[in-house]
Write an enzyme that holds these catalytic residues in place. Structure first.
Site, PDB file in Angstrom:
ATOM      1  N   CYS A  32       1.041  -1.072   0.332  1.00 23.38           N
ATOM      2  CA  CYS A  32       0.013   0.112   0.089  1.00 23.38           C
ATOM      3  C   CYS A  32       0.780   1.485  -0.039  1.00 23.38           C
ATOM      4  CB  CYS A  32      -1.043  -0.088   1.311  1.00 23.38           C
ATOM      5  SG  CYS A  32      -2.073   1.306   1.126  1.00 23.38           S
ATOM      6  N   CYS A  36      -1.555   3.392   7.206  1.00 25.65           N
ATOM      7  CA  CYS A  36      -2.689   3.540   8.232  1.00 25.65           C
ATOM      8  C   CYS A  36      -2.306   2.891   9.686  1.00 25.65           C
ATOM      9  CB  CYS A  36      -4.012   3.214   7.752  1.00 25.65           C
ATOM     10  SG  CYS A  36      -4.515   4.097   6.076  1.00 25.65           S
ATOM     11  N   TYR A  38      -3.824   1.529  11.943  1.00 25.03           N
ATOM     12  CA  TYR A  38      -4.810   0.573  12.509  1.00 25.03           C
ATOM     13  C   TYR A  38      -4.954  -0.700  11.288  1.00 25.03           C
ATOM     14  CZ  TYR A  38      -8.321   3.251   9.678  1.00 25.03           C
ATOM     15  OH  TYR A  38      -9.078   4.013   8.716  1.00 25.03           O
ATOM     16  N   ASP A 313     -10.690 -12.909   4.267  1.00 23.95           N
ATOM     17  CA  ASP A 313      -9.705 -11.317   4.429  1.00 23.95           C
ATOM     18  C   ASP A 313      -8.980 -11.367   5.685  1.00 23.95           C
ATOM     19  OD1 ASP A 313      -8.664  -8.992   3.364  1.00 23.95           O
ATOM     20  OD2 ASP A 313     -10.373  -7.921   4.199  1.00 23.95           O
ATOM     21  N   CYS A 367     -18.787 -11.141  14.072  1.00 25.14           N
ATOM     22  CA  CYS A 367     -17.631 -11.472  13.088  1.00 25.14           C
ATOM     23  C   CYS A 367     -16.597 -12.394  14.271  1.00 25.14           C
ATOM     24  CB  CYS A 367     -16.712 -10.245  12.534  1.00 25.14           C
ATOM     25  SG  CYS A 367     -15.411 -11.150  11.528  1.00 25.14           S
TER      26      CYS A 367
END
Length: 453
Positions: A32, A36, A38, A313, A367
């Site tokens: 990426c 970020c 988190y 994911d 989840c």
């Protein structure tokens, strides 16, 4: 001129009764252009030391062919790109994708093409392409500047708010269908209404996905995904190893309730939030569209740049690698005993507190990645977000029952806004206790939603 597409590879077999499933393809893996704080996926680079992190033509062709084969009897074929940051592949890669899809897609089938991005690399050429090919774009933005820039930073530690707002307006100017992907964390958990109004009023988003940030810290070798082949962790709330960026259970509940109250009184039918749509499905008695609220999961898998397929994911770990789509058809991998067991464990490992809960029909334990607390009796498998979901689902009960009534009667869902206004002040609406309930049931107000309210 682009190179010609390679000839078709030998077909891989797969079970004819394989379940339908959704694939998130990661053409750059975890790579990426942002940093970020988190992000749970950046450290997945360590799974592939020395890799180029670029999806090759062999994997691309296998992915597209196999996902079309899986959906051979469906009117729509979904093709989804995520990351990392998929735009790092460059626009030519996606032009190649579209060209191959046009050759492979059978007559009569429609393509549902989506791309999740941080928006930093988007320009007029990108947006014109996305508009031409009707690619649905999910754009990551966490709210106004101070909350967005709290954790969404570039490699130099600078905030990215201005770049993302520029991308949102550029996409909208080109007529691209764009959704907001909003993470909820410690910096914005107490500003739900403000975040929602900013996205709705300042940036004109009409589809908003809310994603709670729950970061488990490694307490010493425990699988950070929550579910593993061996079991589910069971920490107490006080000892649970989470980061200071993690949304609190109560903060998550407050955020959802604030946003819902704004939405249900002003925006039903014009702004769409998957969390609320999934809740409505539960009240109507339908299967929720979000896997986290279903009894079982396992039908949403992640495809890495080299063809490795993972259970989810959030479970891109060696333990949850199902295989490689160059060697086995993805449908066979999803139908494998390991993946079916993974999906069923969401239900099988539900603790007694969840099984007895009055909102289980809407939540189903949420989840699995977040189910690392112990319940009140010490049984493992309770969600970190349990208190928040309980607060939300009990808070929305009456409006959801009203919405469900509208849906069952074939009435426009937005009619619930007028119903709620009338119920909040029947006298101002000219209603007496013996008048018909404004929900349209035909029963007297005192025997219908007036009594429930």
């Amino acid at each position: 001129m682009s190179a010609p597409a390679p000839g078709p590879a030998a077909p891989l077999s797969y079970p004819s009764d394989a379940p339908l499933f959704h694939v998130l393809a990661k053409p750059t893996g975890a790579v990426c252009n942002l940093d970020c704080t988190y992000c749970f996926y950046l450290d997945k680079e360590a799974l592939y030391p020395g890799a180029s992190f670029r999806m090759g033509d062999d994997v691309l062709d296998a992915y597209l062919r196999q996902v079309i084969e899986v959906h051979r009897d469906q009117p729509v074929v979904p093709v989804a790109w995520q990351g990392g940051e998929p735009t790092l592949m460059g626009l030519d890669f996606f032009r190649k994708v579209v060209g191959r899809l046009q050759r492979l897609l059978p007559p009569g089938q429609q393509l549902e093409h989506s791309l999740q991005t941080n928006g930093v690399r988007l320009d007029d050429d990108w947006c014109a392409f996305l508009a031409e090919h009707r690619v649905l774009v999910g754009l990551s933005i966490d709210g106004p500047r101070e909350v967005h820039d709290a954790y969404r930073k570039d490699k130099g530690g600078r905030g990215t708010f201005d770049q993302v707002v520029r991308a949102a307006r550029l996409l909208q100017r080109h007529g691209v269908d764009v959704n907001a992907l909003v993470t909820v964390h410690a910096a914005n958990q107490d500003r739900g209404r403000e975040v929602y109004r900013f996205l709705r009023d300042e940036l004109s988003f009409r589809f908003i996905q809310l994603i709670p940030i729950v970061e488990r810290l490694d307490p010493g070798g425990i699988d950070l995904g929550g579910i593993s082949r061996g079991g589910i962790a069971g920490f107490s709330r006080q000892e649970a190893p989470v980061s200071d960026r993690t949304v609190s259970p109560e903060g998550w509940g407050r955020f959802l309730c604030e946003v819902f109250d704004e939405w249900v009184h002003h925006d039903v039918g014009t702004v769409f939030l998957p969390t609320f749509e999934a809740a409505l499905a539960a009240w109507v008695g339908l299967q929720p569209s979000m896997c986290i609220f279903r009894e079982t999961c396992g039908d949403a898998v992640a495809l890495e740049h080299n063809g490795d397929l993972y259970s989810c994911d959030h479970y891109v770990t060696p333990t949850h690698r199902l295989g490689n789509i160059l060697e086995q058809h993805m449908a066979a991998l999803v139908a494998s005993p390991d993946q079916r067991a993974f999906g069923c464990k969401k239900l099988d490992a539900l603790p007694p507190q969840c099984r007895r809960c009055e909102v289980r029909f809407a939540c189903n334990g949420a989840c699995p990645k977040d189910r690392f607390l112990a319940d009140a009796q010490g049984h493992p498998g309770l969600s970190w977000l349990c208190a928040g979901y309980y607060a939300f689902f009990t808070h929305v009960d009456l409006p959801m029952r009203l919405l469900a009534d509208h849906v069952r009667r074939g009435q426009p869902a937005e009619g619930v806004m007028a119903t709620l206004r009338a119920l909040s002040d029947p006298a101002a609406a000219g209603l007496g206790r013996n008048d018909p309930c404004p929900c349209g049931s035909g029963r007297k107000l005192k025997h219908c939603h007036g009594a429930r309210a």
